[in-house]
Design an enzyme around this catalytic site. Structure first.
Site, PDB file in Angstrom:
ATOM      1  N   TYR A 198      -6.761   6.534   3.454  1.00  0.00           N
ATOM      2  CA  TYR A 198      -6.856   5.411   2.526  1.00  0.00           C
ATOM      3  C   TYR A 198      -6.092   4.197   3.048  1.00  0.00           C
ATOM      4  CZ  TYR A 198      -5.709   2.077  -0.935  1.00  0.00           C
ATOM      5  OH  TYR A 198      -5.521   0.866  -1.545  1.00  0.00           O
ATOM      6  N   CYS A 204     -13.384   1.023 -15.523  1.00  0.00           N
ATOM      7  CA  CYS A 204     -13.904   2.391 -15.392  1.00  0.00           C
ATOM      8  C   CYS A 204     -12.738   3.354 -15.190  1.00  0.00           C
ATOM      9  CB  CYS A 204     -14.890   2.447 -14.222  1.00  0.00           C
ATOM     10  SG  CYS A 204     -15.887   3.954 -14.165  1.00  0.00           S
ATOM     11  N   CYS A 254     -18.240  -3.362 -19.157  1.00  0.00           N
ATOM     12  CA  CYS A 254     -18.471  -3.100 -17.733  1.00  0.00           C
ATOM     13  C   CYS A 254     -19.621  -3.953 -17.192  1.00  0.00           C
ATOM     14  CB  CYS A 254     -18.794  -1.623 -17.513  1.00  0.00           C
ATOM     15  SG  CYS A 254     -19.077  -1.239 -15.773  1.00  0.00           S
ATOM     16  N   ASP A 258     -10.409   5.131  -2.466  1.00  0.00           N
ATOM     17  CA  ASP A 258      -9.262   5.630  -3.217  1.00  0.00           C
ATOM     18  C   ASP A 258      -9.773   6.317  -4.483  1.00  0.00           C
ATOM     19  OD1 ASP A 258      -9.995   3.571  -4.929  1.00  0.00           O
ATOM     20  OD2 ASP A 258      -7.920   3.159  -5.485  1.00  0.00           O
ATOM     21  N   CYS A 299     -26.862  -0.601 -14.967  1.00  0.00           N
ATOM     22  CA  CYS A 299     -27.402   0.266 -13.922  1.00  0.00           C
ATOM     23  C   CYS A 299     -26.535   1.502 -13.701  1.00  0.00           C
ATOM     24  CB  CYS A 299     -27.595  -0.505 -12.615  1.00  0.00           C
ATOM     25  SG  CYS A 299     -26.061  -1.001 -11.826  1.00  0.00           S
ATOM     26  N   CYS A 336     -16.583   0.913 -21.213  1.00  0.00           N
ATOM     27  CA  CYS A 336     -17.986   0.734 -20.809  1.00  0.00           C
ATOM     28  C   CYS A 336     -18.619  -0.501 -21.458  1.00  0.00           C
ATOM     29  CB  CYS A 336     -18.786   1.981 -21.159  1.00  0.00           C
ATOM     30  SG  CYS A 336     -18.178   3.471 -20.339  1.00  0.00           S
ATOM     31  N   GLU A 356       0.821  -1.211   0.000  1.00  0.00           N
ATOM     32  CA  GLU A 356       0.000   0.000   0.000  1.00  0.00           C
ATOM     33  C   GLU A 356       0.856   1.263   0.000  1.00  0.00           C
ATOM     34  OE1 GLU A 356      -2.942   0.090  -0.790  1.00  0.00           O
ATOM     35  OE2 GLU A 356      -3.696  -1.924  -0.383  1.00  0.00           O
TER      36      GLU A 356
END
Length: 299
Positions: free
Chosen positions: A128, A201, A211, A146, A216, A208, A45
């Site tokens: 985060y 995304c 996706c 994030d 929705c 898209c 991280e």
DNA sequence: GACACGTGGCA
DNA sequence: TTGCCAAGTGT
């Protein structure tokens, strides 16, 4: 007649769909392997803060082979951490990770804490990273926010092309509203929404057509409107910047175990005043120290 | 809250 | 070539 699903129903649908997609499509990344360990997660991280996955992986594996525990890192001088950081960028993160290792060793018996507030108290860990470690290393139920999460929520839920400027409370609430109640599903969802933002995304040219939640997606339903809110402050030009000069000096300091002389530093950049300013800022940051005949990394 | 902070890949 | 962007944090 159109029926708008209630918010909780939509949240449950989004999380279930994304989790199923993630289980089937997650990238095979080192920190997702079974038994990777809280220390490995924490190191990953730190390295992933503003640095792409592909550049992190080799440095992470070297790092953990050399320092498999917080105590092993705490036992060496910070200079070694900065060298091992290599050219990952933002070398202060190496210093912070070393400091965190010392704190974990001294205050937590060498065990990476699982409590968000304990994690937040460690150097270099913010909102985060604290939640990411608690969620990904320990499986605890916390909203992890994030840049990927923020972008997916902005699009799929709010119908905007880009997120508004970060707002701690609002962002945590928005993610909290989507987070499944089940501890296990929540941990999965935190990773799933980040993964969607990272590989589907994306900021530029989102995919898209593949996706899993396109049906929705509020942004899609709205006809993909352009973002009209406050623009991110544009990153300043790197060429010729103090950041570039600091980077040149750090590369020189990393390259040797002896003291780097003023004469050697002078060859790195033509503008002497800017060079001195950069060096002074590195000293102020603890990334360089004055030594016999010049400068070195912090021992 | 805006800003500084590295580095490199990609369009 | 140039600008954008990448699992943020501290001041």
């Amino acid at each position: 007649m159109n029926v708008t699903p209630s918010a909780p129903v939509k949240a449950a649908s989004v999380s279930a769909t994304l989790n199923a997609w993630f289980v089937a499509n997650a990238r095979d990344l080192p920190w997702r392997r079974d038994g990777f360990g809280a220390w490995g997660i924490l190191v990953s991280e730190f390295m992933l803060q503003q640095t792409p996955v592909n550049r992190v992986i080799p440095r992470l594996e070297e790092w953990l082979a050399r320092w498999p525990t917080p105590a092993s890192l705490a036992a060496v001088p910070p200079s070694e951490a900065v060298r091992a950081w290599s050219s990952l960028g933002y070398p202060r993160r190496a210093l912070w990770l070393h400091a965190a290792a010392v704190q974990i060793t001294q205050l937590h018996g060498g065990v990476v804490p699982s409590d968000v507030d304990d994690l937040l108290a460690l150097t270099g860990i913010g909102d985060y990273t604290a939640r990411a470690v608690a969620a990904f290393a320990y499986g605890h139920r916390h909203p992890v926010v994030d840049t990927n999460t923020r972008r997916v929520i902005a699009r799929a839920i709010a119908g905007a092309g880009e997120p508004s400027p970060p707002n701690r409370g609002r962002d945590l609430d928005a993610m909290g509203a989507l987070l499944p109640q089940s501890v296990h599903e929540a941990a999965l969802f935190n990773a799933a929404i980040m993964e969607l933002g990272a590989v589907v995304c994306t900021s530029r040219s989102p995919k898209c057509e593949v996706c899993p939640i396109r049906k929705c997606c509020a942004w899609r339903a709205a006809g993909y409107p352009e973002y009209t809110g406050i623009r991110k402050t544009v990153q300043k030009k790197f060429e010729g910047s103090d950041r570039q000069v600091r980077g040149l000096i750090m590369a020189e300091l990393r390259s040797t175990h002896r003291s780097v002389t003023e004469a050697e530093i002078a060859t790195l950049w033509p503008d002497a005043a800017q060079l001195q300013r950069a060096l002074a800022s590195l000293v102020a940051d603890g990334l360089a120290i004055s030594a016999e005949g010049g400068h070195t990394l912090p021992e």
